[in-house]
Design a protein around this motif. Structure first.
Motif, PDB file in Angstrom:
ATOM      1  N   ASP A  85       0.824  -1.211   0.000  1.00  0.00           N
ATOM      2  CA  ASP A  85       0.000   0.000   0.000  1.00  0.00           C
ATOM      3  C   ASP A  85       0.855   1.257   0.000  1.00  0.00           C
ATOM      4  OD1 ASP A  85      -2.302  -1.519   0.019  1.00  0.00           O
ATOM      5  OD2 ASP A  85      -2.764  -1.147   2.134  1.00  0.00           O
ATOM      6  N   ARG A  86       1.897   1.281   0.820  1.00  0.00           N
ATOM      7  CA  ARG A  86       2.695   2.502   0.908  1.00  0.00           C
ATOM      8  C   ARG A  86       3.511   2.760  -0.348  1.00  0.00           C
ATOM      9  NH1 ARG A  86       8.078   2.807   2.793  1.00  0.00           N
ATOM     10  NH2 ARG A  86       9.043   0.772   2.927  1.00  0.00           N
ATOM     11  N   ARG A  87       3.714   1.744  -1.153  1.00  0.00           N
ATOM     12  CA  ARG A  87       4.462   1.904  -2.402  1.00  0.00           C
ATOM     13  C   ARG A  87       3.537   2.053  -3.624  1.00  0.00           C
ATOM     14  NH1 ARG A  87       9.859   0.408  -1.367  1.00  0.00           N
ATOM     15  NH2 ARG A  87      10.105  -0.750   0.574  1.00  0.00           N
ATOM     16  N   SER A  88       2.245   2.066  -3.389  1.00  0.00           N
ATOM     17  CA  SER A  88       1.293   2.114  -4.503  1.00  0.00           C
ATOM     18  C   SER A  88       1.251   3.492  -5.155  1.00  0.00           C
ATOM     19  CB  SER A  88      -0.106   1.739  -4.009  1.00  0.00           C
ATOM     20  OG  SER A  88      -0.647   2.796  -3.230  1.00  0.00           O
ATOM     21  N   GLU A  89       0.827   3.500  -6.417  1.00  0.00           N
ATOM     22  CA  GLU A  89       0.693   4.766  -7.139  1.00  0.00           C
ATOM     23  C   GLU A  89      -0.346   5.669  -6.486  1.00  0.00           C
ATOM     24  OE1 GLU A  89       0.126   4.314 -11.352  1.00  0.00           O
ATOM     25  OE2 GLU A  89       1.738   2.834 -11.498  1.00  0.00           O
ATOM     26  N   ALA A  90      -1.414   5.082  -5.949  1.00  0.00           N
ATOM     27  CA  ALA A  90      -2.456   5.887  -5.312  1.00  0.00           C
ATOM     28  C   ALA A  90      -1.912   6.625  -4.097  1.00  0.00           C
ATOM     29  CB  ALA A  90      -3.632   5.000  -4.911  1.00  0.00           C
ATOM     30  N   VAL A  91      -1.117   5.946  -3.294  1.00  0.00           N
ATOM     31  CA  VAL A  91      -0.532   6.589  -2.115  1.00  0.00           C
ATOM     32  C   VAL A  91       0.484   7.640  -2.540  1.00  0.00           C
ATOM     33  CG1 VAL A  91       0.918   6.196  -0.076  1.00  0.00           C
ATOM     34  CG2 VAL A  91      -1.011   4.682  -0.546  1.00  0.00           C
ATOM     35  N   GLU A  92       1.288   7.323  -3.534  1.00  0.00           N
ATOM     36  CA  GLU A  92       2.263   8.295  -4.055  1.00  0.00           C
ATOM     37  C   GLU A  92       1.554   9.564  -4.518  1.00  0.00           C
ATOM     38  OE1 GLU A  92       6.027   9.540  -6.046  1.00  0.00           O
ATOM     39  OE2 GLU A  92       5.774   7.551  -5.218  1.00  0.00           O
ATOM     40  N   ALA A  93       0.453   9.412  -5.233  1.00  0.00           N
ATOM     41  CA  ALA A  93      -0.300  10.574  -5.724  1.00  0.00           C
ATOM     42  C   ALA A  93      -0.873  11.380  -4.563  1.00  0.00           C
ATOM     43  CB  ALA A  93      -1.406  10.124  -6.665  1.00  0.00           C
ATOM     44  N   ARG A  94      -1.385  10.693  -3.558  1.00  0.00           N
ATOM     45  CA  ARG A  94      -1.966  11.379  -2.395  1.00  0.00           C
ATOM     46  C   ARG A  94      -0.900  12.170  -1.653  1.00  0.00           C
ATOM     47  NH1 ARG A  94      -6.284  10.387   1.478  1.00  0.00           N
ATOM     48  NH2 ARG A  94      -6.127  12.183   2.831  1.00  0.00           N
ATOM     49  N   ILE A  95       0.251  11.562  -1.425  1.00  0.00           N
ATOM     50  CA  ILE A  95       1.332  12.238  -0.713  1.00  0.00           C
ATOM     51  C   ILE A  95       1.836  13.438  -1.512  1.00  0.00           C
ATOM     52  CG2 ILE A  95       3.724  11.992   0.070  1.00  0.00           C
ATOM     53  CD1 ILE A  95       2.950   9.096   0.877  1.00  0.00           C
ATOM     54  N   SER A  96       2.026  13.264  -2.809  1.00  0.00           N
ATOM     55  CA  SER A  96       2.485  14.372  -3.652  1.00  0.00           C
ATOM     56  C   SER A  96       1.495  15.526  -3.634  1.00  0.00           C
ATOM     57  CB  SER A  96       2.708  13.893  -5.086  1.00  0.00           C
ATOM     58  OG  SER A  96       3.757  12.976  -5.141  1.00  0.00           O
ATOM     59  N   GLY A  97       0.214  15.199  -3.720  1.00  0.00           N
ATOM     60  CA  GLY A  97      -0.814  16.235  -3.682  1.00  0.00           C
ATOM     61  C   GLY A  97      -0.847  16.956  -2.350  1.00  0.00           C
ATOM     62  N   ASP A  98      -0.736  16.202  -1.253  1.00  0.00           N
ATOM     63  CA  ASP A  98      -0.721  16.821   0.078  1.00  0.00           C
ATOM     64  C   ASP A  98       0.506  17.718   0.238  1.00  0.00           C
ATOM     65  OD1 ASP A  98      -3.072  15.533   0.713  1.00  0.00           O
ATOM     66  OD2 ASP A  98      -2.133  14.064   2.055  1.00  0.00           O
ATOM     67  N   PHE A  99       1.651  17.255  -0.260  1.00  0.00           N
ATOM     68  CA  PHE A  99       2.880  18.042  -0.178  1.00  0.00           C
ATOM     69  C   PHE A  99       2.730  19.363  -0.929  1.00  0.00           C
ATOM     70  CE2 PHE A  99       6.962  19.338  -1.935  1.00  0.00           C
ATOM     71  CZ  PHE A  99       7.703  19.493  -0.774  1.00  0.00           C
ATOM     72  N   ARG A 100       2.227  19.288  -2.163  1.00  0.00           N
ATOM     73  CA  ARG A 100       2.047  20.501  -2.963  1.00  0.00           C
ATOM     74  C   ARG A 100       1.062  21.465  -2.307  1.00  0.00           C
ATOM     75  NH1 ARG A 100       2.137  16.628  -6.944  1.00  0.00           N
ATOM     76  NH2 ARG A 100      -0.102  16.754  -7.253  1.00  0.00           N
ATOM     77  N   ALA A 101      -0.007  20.927  -1.734  1.00  0.00           N
ATOM     78  CA  ALA A 101      -0.984  21.774  -1.045  1.00  0.00           C
ATOM     79  C   ALA A 101      -0.347  22.453   0.163  1.00  0.00           C
ATOM     80  CB  ALA A 101      -2.191  20.942  -0.620  1.00  0.00           C
ATOM     81  N   GLY A 102       0.500  21.730   0.874  1.00  0.00           N
ATOM     82  CA  GLY A 102       1.194  22.323   2.014  1.00  0.00           C
ATOM     83  C   GLY A 102       2.113  23.445   1.599  1.00  0.00           C
ATOM     84  N   VAL A 103       2.858  23.239   0.530  1.00  0.00           N
ATOM     85  CA  VAL A 103       3.765  24.284   0.030  1.00  0.00           C
ATOM     86  C   VAL A 103       2.963  25.520  -0.370  1.00  0.00           C
ATOM     87  CG1 VAL A 103       5.373  24.885  -1.827  1.00  0.00           C
ATOM     88  CG2 VAL A 103       5.590  22.684  -0.658  1.00  0.00           C
TER      89      VAL A 103
END
Length: 85
Positions: free
Chosen positions: A34-52
């Motif tokens: 799960d932690r290596r899945s594309e869905a999780v990667e997309a969620r983390i990237s989106g959260d990171f960008r929103a934080g920035v």
């Protein structure tokens, strides 16, 4: 898991993550997949960008009452935020 990771940020490599997942009773294989899945990667990237975009420069950052608190919050600040007069 959150508390365990936050409490020991110096050991976030795979063997330590697997040990934590096992200690918490998680299915380690599923956790890892799960932690290596594309869905999780997309969620983390989106959260990171929103934080920035929101001005987050460090973790943790707390937004409360229109104010930004960066870094580990002082317990007195948290108490004041939780119990405004």
């Amino acid at each position: 898991m959150h508390d365990s990771l936050f409490g020991d940020q110096g050991r976030l490599e795979d063997p330590h993550l697997w040990e934590r997942a096992e200690r918490l009773g998680l299915d380690v294989a599923r956790f890892d997949a799960d932690r290596r899945s594309e869905a999780v990667e997309a969620r983390i990237s989106g959260d990171f960008r929103a934080g920035v975009r929101g001005g987050v420069a460090t973790t943790p950052t707390l937004f409360a009452g229109g104010e930004q608190y960066s870094g580990r919050p002082d317990p007195a600040v948290l108490e004041a935020l939780a119990n405004p007069e």
